[in-house]
Design a protein around this motif. Structure first.
Motif, PDB file in Angstrom:
ATOM      1  N   MET A   1      -0.834   7.198  -1.153  1.00  0.00           N
ATOM      2  CA  MET A   1      -1.617   6.817  -0.997  1.00  0.00           C
ATOM      3  C   MET A   1      -2.609   6.716  -1.762  1.00  0.00           C
ATOM      4  O   MET A   1      -3.910   7.506  -1.301  1.00  0.00           O
TER       5      MET A   1
ATOM      6  N   ARG B   1      -4.950   8.421   3.895  1.00  0.00           N
ATOM      7  CA  ARG B   1      -4.955   9.763   3.309  1.00  0.00           C
ATOM      8  C   ARG B   1      -5.120  10.648   4.048  1.00  0.00           C
ATOM      9  O   ARG B   1      -4.289  11.582   4.422  1.00  0.00           O
TER      10      ARG B   1
ATOM     11  N   GLY C   1       0.766  -0.962   0.248  1.00  0.00           N
ATOM     12  CA  GLY C   1       0.307  -0.036   0.182  1.00  0.00           C
ATOM     13  C   GLY C   1       0.991   1.012   0.289  1.00  0.00           C
ATOM     14  O   GLY C   1      -0.024   2.815  -0.265  1.00  0.00           O
ATOM     15  N   MET C   2       1.846   1.413  -0.005  1.00  0.00           N
ATOM     16  CA  MET C   2       2.658   2.269   0.410  1.00  0.00           C
ATOM     17  C   MET C   2       3.750   2.622  -1.128  1.00  0.00           C
ATOM     18  O   MET C   2       4.662   1.949  -1.426  1.00  0.00           O
TER      19      MET C   2
ATOM     20  N   SER D   1      -6.039  -1.297   8.412  1.00  0.00           N
ATOM     21  CA  SER D   1      -7.221  -0.998   7.043  1.00  0.00           C
ATOM     22  C   SER D   1      -8.134  -1.237   6.763  1.00  0.00           C
ATOM     23  O   SER D   1      -8.009  -2.710   7.139  1.00  0.00           O
TER      24      SER D   1
END
Length: 211
Positions: free
Chosen positions: A96, A187, A77-78, A160
């Motif tokens: 993100m 975010r 996710g990075m 998340s």
């Protein structure tokens, strides 16, 4: 959709969105914080993963009405590194580009230990509040608050909503007993957090030792 699909541009529409696009570009490049050093993404542990998980941990502790024991972010996710210098809205959107929301899950220790084994198999993920060591693919130690994780105890994890469904190889998270949903995009929370702390920095401290 571009000229390869439609060679006839709608000039009136382009004229309509031009000021909106200009305003958006100005917002995206506005600085919200400063990074003294580059934050990079790599396994098993790195400054970007540590910053992202530490920030999520602190945010969750501010927002969640219950105790939060640890936080998890996934390296998948990075999506970029951050160079030293000003950190802008654009930096956070590039890191993100997803609409994932912050949740806090309640899991038994045995499921967290299974998750640690998956971290070892995968080569490392981003964590805060947890310290683990793995050698030759076997987890040797996994601690929360400096204490070894107890299989039958209950712990809370900030992460998340995407990962809470067991995605990206984190199947044990799917077995959570409770889920508190902030209904806030991670975010957006990162943006507000950076505005609070101003300085964006992290260090590698051995929390994810995978050999």
């Amino acid at each position: 959709i571009d000229s390869t699909l439609d060679a006839i541009q709608d000039t009136s529409y382009l004229a309509y969105i031009a000021p909106i696009q200009k305003d958006l570009e100005e917002q995206l490049k506005a600085p919200i914080g400063y990074a003294p050093k580059t934050l990079e993404v790599h396994q098993p542990e790195c400054t970007m993963l540590n910053w992202a998980s530490d920030a999520l941990f602190e945010i969750a502790k501010q927002l969640c009405p219950n105790q939060v024991d640890m936080a998890i972010v996934n390296i998948g996710g990075m999506r970029c590194n951050w160079g030293a210098g000003d950190i802008t809205f654009r930096h956070v959107f590039e890191l993100m580009p997803f609409d994932n929301e912050l949740v806090v899950l309640t899991l038994q220790g045995k499921d967290i230990l299974a998750l640690c084994q998956q971290f070892a198999d995968y080569g490392g993920q981003g964590v805060a509040g947890l310290r683990m060591k793995a050698e030759k693919g076997i987890v040797k130690s996994a601690k929360i608050a400096e204490k070894e994780i107890e299989p039958e105890a209950y712990y809370t994890i900030a992460t998340s909503d995407y990962l809470s469904q067991g995605n990206d190889g984190m199947l044990p998270l799917k077995y959570h007993l409770n889920c508190w949903n902030s209904q806030e995009k991670i975010r957006d929370l990162y943006i507000e957090y950076i505005k609070q702390v101003k300085t964006v920095q992290a260090k590698v401290d051995g929390r994810m030792s995978v050999h």
